[in-house]
Design an enzyme around this catalytic site. Structure first.
Site, short mmCIF file in Angstrom:
data_model
loop_
_atom_site.label_atom_id
_atom_site.label_comp_id
_atom_site.label_asym_id
_atom_site.label_seq_id
_atom_site.Cartn_x
_atom_site.Cartn_y
_atom_site.Cartn_z
CB VAL A 4 48.04 -112.97 -4.00
CG1 VAL A 4 48.07 -112.34 -5.40
CG2 VAL A 4 49.04 -112.26 -3.09
CB VAL A 36 42.73 -109.98 -2.90
CG1 VAL A 36 42.56 -108.51 -3.27
CG2 VAL A 36 42.58 -110.17 -1.40
CD GLU A 37 45.56 -109.27 -7.95
OE1 GLU A 37 44.83 -108.93 -8.90
OE2 GLU A 37 46.45 -108.53 -7.49
CB SER A 38 41.03 -114.16 -9.76
OG SER A 38 41.54 -115.27 -9.03
CE1 TYR A 97 45.64 -107.00 -4.72
CE2 TYR A 97 47.76 -106.47 -3.72
CZ TYR A 97 46.96 -107.32 -4.48
OH TYR A 97 47.49 -108.49 -4.98
#
Length: 211
Positions: free
Chosen positions: A106, A109-111, A197
């Site tokens: 997570v 992918v997020e940051s 996503y």
């Protein structure tokens, strides 16, 4: 136990681990077109391959190969967290019973493991918490690494419980909000960003799990 089942899709080594049930769900292959069921994966957890399509089979823990098994969804490169961040992820993963590799996926992918990341919509930090989510799960400073990872993991844990351990739906809700998943009939919403996503996170998860 070890068995194979033919699928009409490219082989992909993906894994879903709803820890609350202590079940490891693996979509993987020893050869193209096969899916392997094994109770001896690379992590010491029991394994079970659940039905192919959640929507068709009605299994709350299923993973749809059409959504997650594309070889093109495999990450070209997954960054490794710094040792302090990795240690914190390990600690928080145990605290909330969320797979360590899932948390890393997570964040990747997020940051991209950038603690100062901020999206155009206002999401903040490593796990890209929206202000209301940060407050809801007790992050005093959403850009502080520990606060961010702890609150983001707490949210993941809440989503896994809310969607009965369905990681696919939990990830969709992490991206689009749980209300969007509920409105979609407890399926991945037909939102382009969300449908891209979910397999991306699952692919990174497979990468970190296999390390």
């Amino acid at each position: 136990m070890r068995a194979t089942r033919r699928f009409g899709c490219a082989a992909a080594c993906l894994a879903v681990w709803p820890v609350w049930a202590q079940i490891y769900v693996g979509i993987g292959a020893d050869a193209p077109g096969t899916v392997v069921l094994s109770n001896y994966p690379s992590q010491a957890t029991p394994t079970l391959l659940l039905p192919r399509d959640t929507a068709q089979q009605g299994n709350a823990l299923g993973v749809s190969p059409a959504l997650v098994a594309s070889r093109s969804a495999r990450p070209q490169e997954s960054r490794a967290p710094s040792p302090p961040v990795a240690a914190l992820i390990t600690s928080v993963a145990h605290e909330f019973s969320v797979a360590e590799a899932l948390i890393k996926a997570v964040i990747a992918v997020e940051s991209g493991f950038e603690p100062t990341a901020r999206s155009a919509k206002g999401a903040m930090g490593l796990m890209q918490l929206m202000p209301e989510t940060a407050r809801r799960f007790g992050a005093r400073d959403a850009f502080a690494v520990e606060d961010n990872i702890r609150a983001g993991t707490a949210y993941l844990r809440w989503l896994l419980d809310y969607f009965a351990g369905d990681v696919q739906l939990a990830l969709a809700a992490y991206n689009a909000g749980e209300s969007a998943v509920v409105r979609a009939g407890r399926r991945v919403p037909d939102i382009a960003e969300t449908r891209a996503y979910v397999p991306k996170v699952l692919s990174h998860w497979a990468h970190y799990r296999d390390q």
